[in-house]
Design a protein around this motif. Sequence first.
Motif, PDB file in Angstrom:
ATOM      1  N   ARG A   1       0.057   8.342  11.859  1.00  0.00           N
ATOM      2  CA  ARG A   1      -0.089   6.894  11.698  1.00  0.00           C
ATOM      3  C   ARG A   1      -1.548   6.469  11.548  1.00  0.00           C
ATOM      4  N   ASP A   2      -2.422   6.987  12.408  1.00  0.00           N
ATOM      5  CA  ASP A   2      -3.834   6.577  12.345  1.00  0.00           C
ATOM      6  C   ASP A   2      -4.502   7.024  11.044  1.00  0.00           C
TER       7      ASP A   2
ATOM      8  N   LEU B   1       2.814   8.559   5.300  1.00  0.00           N
ATOM      9  CA  LEU B   1       3.568   9.030   6.469  1.00  0.00           C
ATOM     10  C   LEU B   1       4.592  10.086   6.058  1.00  0.00           C
ATOM     11  N   GLU B   2       5.288   9.827   4.961  1.00  0.00           N
ATOM     12  CA  GLU B   2       6.281  10.788   4.461  1.00  0.00           C
ATOM     13  C   GLU B   2       5.630  12.103   4.058  1.00  0.00           C
TER      14      GLU B   2
ATOM     15  N   PHE C   1      -6.512   5.448   5.496  1.00  0.00           N
ATOM     16  CA  PHE C   1      -6.544   5.556   4.041  1.00  0.00           C
ATOM     17  C   PHE C   1      -6.151   4.268   3.323  1.00  0.00           C
ATOM     18  N   VAL C   2      -5.474   3.338   3.992  1.00  0.00           N
ATOM     19  CA  VAL C   2      -5.056   2.100   3.319  1.00  0.00           C
ATOM     20  C   VAL C   2      -5.856   0.878   3.752  1.00  0.00           C
TER      21      VAL C   2
ATOM     22  N   THR D   1       0.850  -1.198   0.000  1.00  0.00           N
ATOM     23  CA  THR D   1       0.000   0.000   0.000  1.00  0.00           C
ATOM     24  C   THR D   1       0.884   1.246   0.000  1.00  0.00           C
ATOM     25  N   ASP D   2       0.254   2.400  -0.029  1.00  0.00           N
ATOM     26  CA  ASP D   2       0.960   3.683   0.014  1.00  0.00           C
ATOM     27  C   ASP D   2       1.143   4.197   1.439  1.00  0.00           C
ATOM     28  N   TYR D   3       1.045   3.335   2.425  1.00  0.00           N
ATOM     29  CA  TYR D   3       1.126   3.732   3.837  1.00  0.00           C
ATOM     30  C   TYR D   3       2.382   4.558   4.130  1.00  0.00           C
TER      31      TYR D   3
END
Length: 103
Positions: A73-74, A67-68, A79-80, A61-63
């Motif tokens: 985090r939540d 973050l970047e 979104f993923v 995923t684009d997790y």
Amino acid sequence: MTGGTKRQKDMRKALRALLPRVPMHDAESILALALSGHLRHLPPSIALWQATTSHIRHELTDYDTLLEDGYDRDAARFFVVDEMNEVLRGWGCNKEVSGEPDA
């Protein structure tokens, strides 16, 4: 993926039950994570689930990109979550990741 310790055998059996259609390269990565030292104190089924969700979140995923980009985090997990559940369904898993924080 044969032989090994009792824990390794139990983990492979749990993996086949949890993710019957997982591709081999993903299965190997998930097993390596599940057998790592920081998850060793957990029962195989829990260690495997944590390793599975971590692998999917970070690798499929684009997790990390979220973050970047400054999402916390939540929010990034929110979104993923649908994409993660889609991967899990594709692998034949009957469990889903919750969209709730820390769930």
